[in-house]
Structures are given as structure tokens and as C-alpha cells.
Design a protein around this motif. Structure first.
Motif, short mmCIF file in Angstrom:
data_model
loop_
_atom_site.label_atom_id
_atom_site.label_comp_id
_atom_site.label_asym_id
_atom_site.label_seq_id
_atom_site.Cartn_x
_atom_site.Cartn_y
_atom_site.Cartn_z
N ASP A 62 7.49 -8.83 0.27
CA ASP A 62 7.28 -10.08 0.58
C ASP A 62 5.85 -10.69 0.08
OD1 ASP A 62 9.82 -10.45 1.56
OD2 ASP A 62 9.04 -10.54 3.70
N GLN A 63 5.01 -9.81 0.05
CA GLN A 63 3.50 -10.04 -0.12
C GLN A 63 2.94 -9.91 -1.38
OE1 GLN A 63 1.71 -7.84 3.10
NE2 GLN A 63 1.97 -9.57 4.44
N LEU A 79 -0.06 3.83 6.03
CA LEU A 79 0.01 2.11 5.76
C LEU A 79 0.29 1.56 6.98
CD1 LEU A 79 -0.86 -0.06 3.89
CD2 LEU A 79 1.67 0.37 2.94
N GLN A 80 -0.72 0.59 7.58
CA GLN A 80 -0.35 -0.16 8.62
C GLN A 80 0.11 -1.66 8.24
OE1 GLN A 80 -4.33 0.37 9.98
NE2 GLN A 80 -3.65 1.87 11.62
N SER A 81 0.54 -2.17 9.08
CA SER A 81 1.11 -3.49 8.64
C SER A 81 0.15 -4.50 8.43
CB SER A 81 1.99 -4.18 9.85
OG SER A 81 3.29 -3.29 10.35
N LYS A 112 10.14 -2.01 7.66
CA LYS A 112 9.24 -3.11 7.83
C LYS A 112 8.11 -3.09 6.99
CE LYS A 112 5.80 -4.86 11.45
NZ LYS A 112 5.18 -4.56 12.57
N ILE A 113 7.60 -1.92 6.59
CA ILE A 113 6.55 -1.88 5.58
C ILE A 113 6.82 -2.07 4.35
CG2 ILE A 113 4.93 -0.23 4.58
CD1 ILE A 113 3.95 -1.08 7.49
N HIS A 170 2.95 5.36 -2.39
CA HIS A 170 3.87 6.98 -2.00
C HIS A 170 4.40 6.91 -0.70
CE1 HIS A 170 2.62 9.20 -5.88
NE2 HIS A 170 2.02 7.93 -6.04
N SER A 171 3.64 6.06 0.35
CA SER A 171 3.73 6.37 1.65
C SER A 171 4.53 5.75 2.55
CB SER A 171 2.20 6.55 2.32
OG SER A 171 1.58 5.46 1.92
N VAL A 172 5.71 4.89 1.98
CA VAL A 172 6.55 4.04 2.78
C VAL A 172 7.33 5.04 3.48
CG1 VAL A 172 8.39 2.21 2.58
CG2 VAL A 172 6.35 2.23 1.22
N GLU A 173 7.42 4.76 4.91
CA GLU A 173 8.35 5.34 5.88
C GLU A 173 9.24 4.44 6.65
OE1 GLU A 173 6.32 7.75 8.54
OE2 GLU A 173 4.76 6.26 8.91
#
Length: 231
Positions: free
Chosen positions: A113-114, A84-86, A106-107, A100-103
Motif C-alpha cells: 500500500d505504501q 520489520l515493524q509496522s 499485515k506487513i 527479506h524479512s516479511v513474515e
């Protein structure tokens, strides 16, 4: 003979049930996640018609297109399982139920927030680089507790557990080692975050499902076994 999606789904469910039984676990204690990346919406619809509700996607735009085509199926649960890119967090935050892919913190913060609060909390797993491969995504085991504490404090996401894709291995016994390590890591998080839900181990794919189930997988990700080879 061509295998239909109905037949493939049935075989996948039987395989999962057998693995759970062999591990002495309840057959309702793990969920089959159908990985539908690169497959058309009509194949997802066919799987849905045969009772599948949880689908995993790796590519944001492809997933959004499918979601639009399948918008009449209001009980599909969409899981984002890819890198997942910003610049893609807003779409993922508002069009998926799970990530499933938060590492990175920041992400996670961007997802929180969104996320439209009206949608309820976004369910999140932290991706762990369980085999320590330089080329693999994921937080290291050493950095995991800090990241988990950061993510658990965010308002619009719910930290549910961990995800990993171990290095390939053909030995069934050795396959279990990284999954056992991920399970241990989740237990450690329980001790430092007693109020977090932390009930999910997203691990195990076509080649190592049984090993993952023996070590506590609650969500297994099968793509080719259900939808056939990707072209």
C-alpha cells in the motif's frame, strides 16, 4: 596485518565461487549480499568501489542515513534484512529494492500500500522459521503456503522467494538439513503459485555458506567476513 575491504571482498567472492563449483553450480547462480549494518557509509562506499553492489541493512534509520550519504551511487541495490515493524514500513517500502524479512500478511500489505508505484515493484522474500525456534522470527512451514498466496496477490510487491536463519550448528552435514527444507518449501510454492517468479533462496552466512550453496542458495549474506567484527 589489517585486512582491507578489497582483500576481504575478494576472499568472500572466492569462497562463494569455490562453494558453487564444489556444488556443481554455475558461478553466476548466487549473489553475494554484503551485510553492512552498524558499519559507516564510507566502508560501504569502499566496497562499492571494489565492485560490490548489493548491501543488506537491519536498522531502518541507520540505513536511511547511509543512503543519504551515498546518494551519488545510483546503482546500489539496498536489501532490508532485519525485523520489520509496522511503523517502519513506509520508509522501507520507498527506500529499499528488496525486503527479506516479511513474515506477516499485515506487513506485506502495508509495504504494498505504501510503495510508490513509480518505483516499480518491491522485491520480497518471506522469512521462514525453518528450525522452529520459539525465539526466532519467521512464518512456520505449515503457515507458509497461505502467507505466500496472500503476498503474491498484492499489487506493488513481487514475491521472489524465501529467507531463513537456521539454528546454529557446527556439523557441515547437519547444516544442510534446514536449507534443504527451505528449498523444498520453495519448490512447493512453485506448484501452488506457478505464475510467481520465486527464484530466490536467501540463506547462508559466514558459518554455513557452503552448506547453503549446496542446497540451492541464490543469495548469501556475509557481514563480518567483509567488513570485520561489529563493535
Amino acid at each position: 596485518m589489517t585486512t582491507t575491504i578489497a582483500d576481504a571482498l575478494s576472499a568472500a567472492r572466492q569462497r562463494l565461487d569455490h562453494a558453487l563449483s564444489s556444488a556443481g553450480r554455475d558461478t553466476n547462480s548466487a549473489t553475494l549480499l554484503a551485510v553492512s549494518k552498524t558499519k559507516p557509509a564510507d566502508m560501504v562506499r569502499e566496497a562499492w568501489q571494489h565492485g560490490q553492489r548489493e548491501f543488506g541493512e537491519n536498522y531502518v534509520q541507520e540505513a536511511l542515513d547511509k543512503q543519504q550519504q551515498l546518494s551519488d551511487l545510483d546503482d546500489i541495490v539496498w536489501h532490508f534484512i532485519g525485523p520489520l515493524q509496522s511503523n517502519k514500513t513506509r520508509e522501507v517500502a520507498n527506500h529499499f529494492h528488496w525486503v527479506h524479512s516479511v513474515e506477516r500478511e499485515k506487513i506485506a500489505r502495508r509495504l504494498s500500500d505504501q510503495r510508490d508505484p513509480a518505483l516499480g515493484a518491491l522485491q520480497v522474500c518471506l522469512q521462514v522459521n525453518i528450525s522452529g525456534e520459539p525465539s526466532k522470527s519467521g512464518v512456520s512451514l505449515d503457515e507458509l503456503p497461505k502467507l505466500a498466496e496472500q503476498v503474491a496477490s498484492l499489487p506493488h510487491i513481487e514475491l521472489r522467494g524465501l529467507m531463513a536463519i537456521p539454528a546454529p550448528c557446527d556439523d557441515p552435514q547437519r547444516q544442510r538439513e534446514p536449507f534443504a527444507a527451505l528449498n523444498d518449501a520453495l519448490k512447493h510454492l512453485h506448484s501452488i503459485l506457478p505464475d510467481a517468479q520465486l527464484d530466490t533462496l536467501s540463506m547462508g552466512m559466514s558459518n554455513d555458506l557452503e552448506a547453503a550453496v549446496f542446497e540451492g542458495a541464490t543469495m548469501v549474506r556475509l557481514g563480518t567476513a567483509i567488513f570485520g567484527a561489529r563493535h
